[in-house]
Design a protein around this motif. Sequence first.
Motif, short mmCIF file in Angstrom:
data_model
loop_
_atom_site.label_atom_id
_atom_site.label_comp_id
_atom_site.label_asym_id
_atom_site.label_seq_id
_atom_site.Cartn_x
_atom_site.Cartn_y
_atom_site.Cartn_z
N THR A 1 -3.54 -7.04 -2.04
CA THR A 1 -2.14 -7.35 -2.62
C THR A 1 -1.35 -5.73 -3.26
OG1 THR A 1 -2.82 -9.60 -2.47
CG2 THR A 1 -0.03 -8.98 -2.85
N TYR A 2 -2.27 -5.31 -4.14
CA TYR A 2 -1.67 -4.19 -5.15
C TYR A 2 -2.70 -4.08 -5.66
CZ TYR A 2 2.11 -7.81 -6.13
OH TYR A 2 2.58 -9.13 -6.07
N SER A 3 -2.66 -2.19 -5.73
CA SER A 3 -3.31 -0.73 -6.63
C SER A 3 -2.47 -0.47 -7.34
CB SER A 3 -3.92 -1.03 -5.46
OG SER A 3 -4.74 0.46 -5.77
N LEU A 4 -2.65 -0.38 -8.64
CA LEU A 4 -2.31 0.42 -9.28
C LEU A 4 -3.09 1.06 -9.76
CD1 LEU A 4 -0.12 -2.81 -11.35
CD2 LEU A 4 0.35 -0.95 -9.12
N GLU B 1 -9.11 6.23 -3.02
CA GLU B 1 -9.65 6.73 -1.81
C GLU B 1 -10.72 5.39 -0.96
OE1 GLU B 1 -9.92 8.94 -4.74
OE2 GLU B 1 -7.44 9.69 -3.79
N ASP B 2 -11.49 4.92 -1.67
CA ASP B 2 -12.52 4.15 -1.21
C ASP B 2 -11.67 3.38 -0.69
OD1 ASP B 2 -14.07 5.37 -2.97
OD2 ASP B 2 -14.47 4.33 -4.29
N LEU B 3 -9.87 2.83 -1.12
CA LEU B 3 -9.47 1.72 -0.56
C LEU B 3 -8.83 1.88 1.13
CD1 LEU B 3 -7.27 0.49 -3.30
CD2 LEU B 3 -8.90 -0.75 -2.18
N LYS B 4 -9.21 3.23 1.04
CA LYS B 4 -8.63 3.62 2.91
C LYS B 4 -9.72 3.24 4.03
CE LYS B 4 -6.71 8.38 1.64
NZ LYS B 4 -6.91 9.47 0.93
N TYR C 1 -13.38 -3.75 -5.51
CA TYR C 1 -13.45 -4.44 -4.41
C TYR C 1 -14.18 -5.25 -3.76
CZ TYR C 1 -11.24 -5.11 0.35
OH TYR C 1 -11.00 -6.35 1.58
N GLU C 2 -15.57 -4.98 -4.03
CA GLU C 2 -16.66 -5.48 -3.46
C GLU C 2 -16.88 -6.91 -3.68
OE1 GLU C 2 -17.62 -4.82 -0.82
OE2 GLU C 2 -17.20 -3.17 0.04
#
Length: 256
Positions: free
Chosen positions: A243-246, A233-236, A208-209
């Motif tokens: 846009t999408y997380s798979l 969990e980090d995305l919380k 993400y970073e």
Amino acid sequence: MKAYKAYFIDLDGTMYRGKEAIPEAKEFIRQLQENQAPYLFVTNNSSRTRMKTVENLKKHGIEAKEEQVLTPSIAAANYIKQNDPHATVYFIGEKGVEDALRSEGVELTTKNPDYVVVGIDRHNSYKKIKDACLHIQNGAKFLATNPDIRVPTEEGFVPGNGAYVNLIKEVTKTEPIIVGKPDRLMIDVALKELNVEPSDAIMVGDNYETDIKAGIRAGLDTLHVQTGVTSKEDLKDVEVQPTYSLATLAEWQVNV
């Protein structure tokens, strides 16, 4: 899922983890090829040349051409040449950094450089870091190929270039110019190479970073895969969601 005219794809943690293949990656690339969807591998790995990157992909069963690879070493060399054609450079890095600088005709030096370029160097030393710090304190511009603090491998996470960049930053009290992700410079280069608008492209990556933030800053949709650095969990804790997380690329259907 939207149809995209171009895919920009991270490598470490997305296509493979160190020497370990990510099985779903090969099928994902096959789908892109089958649907004739244009794509570029946009990597923060500065150590490898384009040729070595292609060879490494082939080891994991993924076919690629050199012109489909964009590295921060190439972007750094282009940045220096465009902004200061006669600049001299002291660099920390491996073959990928050296070859990219030489290919642009950049003069390399160990004395009074105009720029200090820092890329990942698995043979780094106290002397190299010390010299870089002194050159920056003497007025050299500080340029980093990428800010990745840690890199996923088959053994676990290991220090990335950002660990050394932050060390030099703390010693010199100087903010580096970041060329690689999450800076949008590489994404802008990729958009230009494939001649597409940001709204028609998607950035695919595990971190993400770096990967996802680069896509967001450049105005792209983003596809986060949970096979590398950033977990679901980090995305919380992030303000702007991808846009999408798979879980894996097996869940993605290529539409054109």
